[in-house]
Design a protein around this motif. Structure first.
Motif, PDB file in Angstrom:
ATOM      1  N   PRO A 158      -7.137   5.355  -0.140  1.00 17.75           N
ATOM      2  CA  PRO A 158      -7.583   6.049  -1.364  1.00 17.75           C
ATOM      3  C   PRO A 158      -6.526   6.127  -2.458  1.00 17.75           C
ATOM      4  O   PRO A 158      -6.859   6.416  -3.613  1.00 17.75           O
ATOM      5  N   LEU A 159      -5.261   5.894  -2.108  1.00 18.46           N
ATOM      6  CA  LEU A 159      -4.224   5.931  -3.140  1.00 18.46           C
ATOM      7  C   LEU A 159      -4.452   4.876  -4.226  1.00 18.46           C
ATOM      8  O   LEU A 159      -4.104   5.082  -5.382  1.00 18.46           O
ATOM      9  N   PHE A 160      -5.053   3.730  -3.819  1.00 21.32           N
ATOM     10  CA  PHE A 160      -5.333   2.686  -4.804  1.00 21.32           C
ATOM     11  C   PHE A 160      -6.323   3.196  -5.860  1.00 21.32           C
ATOM     12  O   PHE A 160      -6.121   3.020  -7.061  1.00 21.32           O
ATOM     13  N   LEU A 161      -7.399   3.810  -5.393  1.00 19.83           N
ATOM     14  CA  LEU A 161      -8.416   4.316  -6.304  1.00 19.83           C
ATOM     15  C   LEU A 161      -7.882   5.477  -7.135  1.00 19.83           C
ATOM     16  O   LEU A 161      -8.206   5.613  -8.318  1.00 19.83           O
ATOM     17  N   PHE A 162      -7.069   6.312  -6.515  1.00 16.58           N
ATOM     18  CA  PHE A 162      -6.484   7.430  -7.239  1.00 16.58           C
ATOM     19  C   PHE A 162      -5.599   6.926  -8.372  1.00 16.58           C
ATOM     20  O   PHE A 162      -5.633   7.439  -9.497  1.00 16.58           O
ATOM     21  N   GLN A 215       2.846  -2.130  -9.924  1.00 21.03           N
ATOM     22  CA  GLN A 215       4.020  -1.894  -9.088  1.00 21.03           C
ATOM     23  C   GLN A 215       3.796  -0.735  -8.105  1.00 21.03           C
ATOM     24  O   GLN A 215       4.267  -0.781  -6.957  1.00 21.03           O
ATOM     25  N   PHE A 216       3.073   0.283  -8.553  1.00 19.91           N
ATOM     26  CA  PHE A 216       2.749   1.392  -7.643  1.00 19.91           C
ATOM     27  C   PHE A 216       1.918   0.886  -6.470  1.00 19.91           C
ATOM     28  O   PHE A 216       2.153   1.230  -5.303  1.00 19.91           O
ATOM     29  N   VAL A 217       0.941   0.034  -6.783  1.00 17.84           N
ATOM     30  CA  VAL A 217       0.082  -0.511  -5.740  1.00 17.84           C
ATOM     31  C   VAL A 217       0.887  -1.388  -4.781  1.00 17.84           C
ATOM     32  O   VAL A 217       0.660  -1.374  -3.559  1.00 17.84           O
ATOM     33  N   GLU A 218       1.827  -2.160  -5.323  1.00 17.36           N
ATOM     34  CA  GLU A 218       2.664  -3.007  -4.472  1.00 17.36           C
ATOM     35  C   GLU A 218       3.429  -2.155  -3.452  1.00 17.36           C
ATOM     36  O   GLU A 218       3.533  -2.505  -2.271  1.00 17.36           O
ATOM     37  N   VAL A 219       3.976  -1.046  -3.905  1.00 17.07           N
ATOM     38  CA  VAL A 219       4.735  -0.167  -3.008  1.00 17.07           C
ATOM     39  C   VAL A 219       3.833   0.402  -1.927  1.00 17.07           C
ATOM     40  O   VAL A 219       4.175   0.429  -0.732  1.00 17.07           O
ATOM     41  N   VAL A 220       2.637   0.868  -2.317  1.00 14.32           N
ATOM     42  CA  VAL A 220       1.703   1.442  -1.349  1.00 14.32           C
ATOM     43  C   VAL A 220       1.273   0.387  -0.337  1.00 14.32           C
ATOM     44  O   VAL A 220       1.200   0.642   0.867  1.00 14.32           O
ATOM     45  N   GLU A 221       1.003  -0.835  -0.825  1.00 14.74           N
ATOM     46  CA  GLU A 221       0.581  -1.903   0.077  1.00 14.74           C
ATOM     47  C   GLU A 221       1.690  -2.259   1.064  1.00 14.74           C
ATOM     48  O   GLU A 221       1.439  -2.470   2.266  1.00 14.74           O
ATOM     49  N   THR A 222       2.920  -2.335   0.601  1.00 13.69           N
ATOM     50  CA  THR A 222       4.057  -2.620   1.486  1.00 13.69           C
ATOM     51  C   THR A 222       4.207  -1.518   2.537  1.00 13.69           C
ATOM     52  O   THR A 222       4.461  -1.794   3.725  1.00 13.69           O
ATOM     53  N   LEU A 223       4.036  -0.284   2.102  1.00 14.08           N
ATOM     54  CA  LEU A 223       4.117   0.845   3.028  1.00 14.08           C
ATOM     55  C   LEU A 223       3.073   0.720   4.127  1.00 14.08           C
ATOM     56  O   LEU A 223       3.347   0.956   5.320  1.00 14.08           O
TER      57      LEU A 223
END
Length: 595
Positions: free
Chosen positions: A172-176, A249-257
């Motif tokens: 859900p972080l992506f949608l947020f 870039q935020f999404v990249e970090v979340v995806e890597t996590l």
């Protein structure tokens, strides 16, 4: 924003009618491609556990062949789906642009005075494409991302539901993030599109007025205008790019996590012998494939944001109402004689406080040359706009052969009137095409005859390419007088029973103007001719003169009658200086030198 996007989608979705079957085929291709990718990942897991781990070549061929077949199927279906999606999207753009352009052509003149031409161009290009991104590409993208996410999530749950649920928590972080950034990106997108239109307008205006710019040394002023608009565009563009990049870039970090969390849990599971290496790789692959579709759904929200801004700008055009419309029960065409009547006509332009015409009554019959004169802004050109039904009067009625114009189909009415507007209008094309557009289908002989009657044939034949000489708006290839005679030939070719000339001698001296009007008078036998002009050197040729002052018809009569009366017309018709009156006939060359 969601409500606005929904309303925009509902407004433009009907334009996909006729292509919805193809959209269904595209969706089917998307589903098959997603299933094929899911199967390929599972086959790769088998290769890892049974062939690679065991080092067995025999166990390799079966899954490898199946994997290759699935990949080939996915490639074929993907190519078909993407090709169809592009074709369908471009058809939508074609349909939408044509519809908006068709509507624009029916809008009244005051609409174009309120909107800069460059801005309208930007709306018909960039904004139309933004709407396509929402209605067609957006739908296909959303369906593709949705099915892909469902298939990959289902496969991950099938492999290890507990690990899958643990990693889904971060999705859900992506949608947020998309929701968080959408509002500011919409504002930046709207500002960028408005600035695009402003830049186009400045460039068009500068190129159209290049003579004025050079004559008055305004080059630096025009450069400053362009720089001001370009900087506004740059600020909006950079702001939008920064917001989009921040989101990416935020999404990249979340995806890597998420991926690191999966690998960490997988290592723990393998060490406890609850998971094989092939299952871990397949699980990681499913999650790796799962996050891009979820990410695409977030990006889709940003696309909707930009498209909503474009939809609002297109909506402003489509919501503008034409000033006139065809009658609900139009009269059948008839053989028009050309008797024109204004009966108690009053009119005020939209958003204007002052009336353009007040209680004007006049008639003009076949064979008559009626000259309408008066000071600038008195309401002379308004008569032409009402007669051609660019507008309808606020009070009173305008008639043709005694029939109210509001009962006459627009197309039929304008076929009966040949209008020569104040500005000499030249189309991109040859001289032959410029004259011939007065009556599509006219023969070369008819075009040349019209040119002869407009005193244009002689100078046309002296040109190297003759009637095939190319012209363009703002051309310097011909003088103003020559271009005006081409426009007159176009009006003559129309063979309409009513002829309206709005300042036909604008830019010409009195003698040259008389040379233009005399052949017209010979051609106007049997036609109703209304000439709107402030050039009173033409007045003696008129059968009747109407003087308009502040929207009112104040005097009517012949030149001699009105001069003898000593009223408003007599004040306007002061004798020309002897130097001008005795001047030799002007040629196109002398007119150019005088200019």
């Amino acid at each position: 924003m969601v409500r606005e996007a929904r309303e925009a989608f509902r407004r433009f979705w009907p334009l996909t009618r006729g292509d919805r079957g193809w959209l269904a085929v595209i969706v089917a291709c998307v589903v098959v491609a997603a299933l094929a990718e899911t199967a390929a990942i599972l086959l790769f897991a088998q290769l890892t556990d049974h062939a690679l781990k065991a080092g067995s070549l025999a166990a390799f061929w079966g899954p490898a062949g199946a994997c290759l077949g699935v990949a080939a199927l996915a490639a074929l279906v993907g190519y078909l789906g993407n090709s169809l999606a592009t074709w369908t999207a471009e058809r939508f753009v074609l349909r939408l642009r044509a519809g908006v352009f068709r509507h624009v052509q029916d809008l009244p003149p005051h609409f174009f005075q309120k909107h800069r031409q460059g801005d309208l161009v930007e709306r018909l290009t960039g904004d139309v494409e933004a709407i396509e991104q929402m209605v067609v590409s957006g739908v296909v993208g959303a369906v593709s991302a949705g099915f892909s996410a469902v298939f990959y999530a289902t496969a991950a749950l099938w492999l290890r539901w507990d690990l899958a649920l643990a990693t889904f928590v971060l999705a859900p972080l992506f949608l947020f993030a998309a929701r968080r950034f959408s509002g500011r990106i919409q504002e930046a997108s709207r500002d960028e599109r408005a600035a695009d239109g402003a830049i186009t307008s400045v460039v068009e205006e500068a190129l159209g007025n290049v003579v004025l710019t050079q004559a008055y040394n305004r080059q630096r002023d025009e450069e400053r205008r362009l720089d001001r608009e370009a900087r506004a565009w740059m600020r909006a563009s950079v702001r939008g790019a920064r917001l989009s990049e921040r989101y990416e870039q935020f999404v990249e970090v979340v995806e890597t996590l998420c991926v690191l969390a999966v690998i960490g849990l997988g290592v723990w599971e393998i060490s406890a012998h609850r998971m094989s290496l092939g299952q871990l790789l397949a699980f990681a692959a499913f999650l790796g494939y799962l996050y891009p579709p979820i990410r695409s759904l977030g990006v889709l929200g940003l696309t909707l944001t930009a498209a909503t801004a474009g939809a609002r700008r297109i909506g402003e055009i489509l919501d503008a109402e034409p000033a006139v419309a065809d009658p609900a029960e139009p009269l059948a065409p008839w053989s028009v004689r050309g008797r024109v009547g204004f009966h108690g006509v009053s009119f005020r332009y939209p958003e204007s406080r002052r009336a353009g015409l007040r209680d004007v009554s006049l008639t003009a019959g076949p064979g008559e040359l009626v000259l309408v004169t008066g000071a600038s802004g008195a309401g002379k050109s308004t008569l032409a706009k009402l007669l051609t039904r660019f507008y309808d009067p606020s009070a009173g009625v305008v008639t043709l052969d005694g029939v109210p114009l509001t009962d006459v189909p627009l197309h039929f009415l304008r076929e009966q009137i040949a209008l020569l507007p104040q500005q000499t209008l030249i189309l991109n094309g040859t001289i032959r095409e410029n004259i011939g557009c007065g009556r599509p289908g006219a023969t070369d002989t008819e075009i040349e005859q019209a040119a002869r009657e407009a005193a244009a044939h002689d100078f046309i034949t002296t040109l190297p390419e003759g009637y095939d000489t190319p012209l363009a708006p703002g051309t310097a290839a011909l003088s103003g007088g020559q271009l005006q005679r081409i426009a007159i030939a176009r009006a003559m070719l129309r063979r309409a029973p009513v002829l309206v000339l709005d300042e036909p001698t604008a830019g010409l001296d009195a003698v040259a103007a008389r040379q233009v009007v005399q052949p017209l008078r010979r051609l106007m036998a049997g036609r109703t001719t209304i000439m709107i002009t402030h050039d009173l050197s033409l007045a003696p040729d008129a059968d009747r003169i109407l003087v308009v002052d502040r929207g009112r018809l104040v005097e009517t009569g012949t030149h001699e009658e009105l001069v003898a009366k000593g009223g408003a017309y007599a004040a306007l018709a002061e004798p020309l200086p002897d130097a001008v009156a005795d001047a030799p006939p002007a040629t196109d060359e002398t007119m150019v030198l005088r200019w």
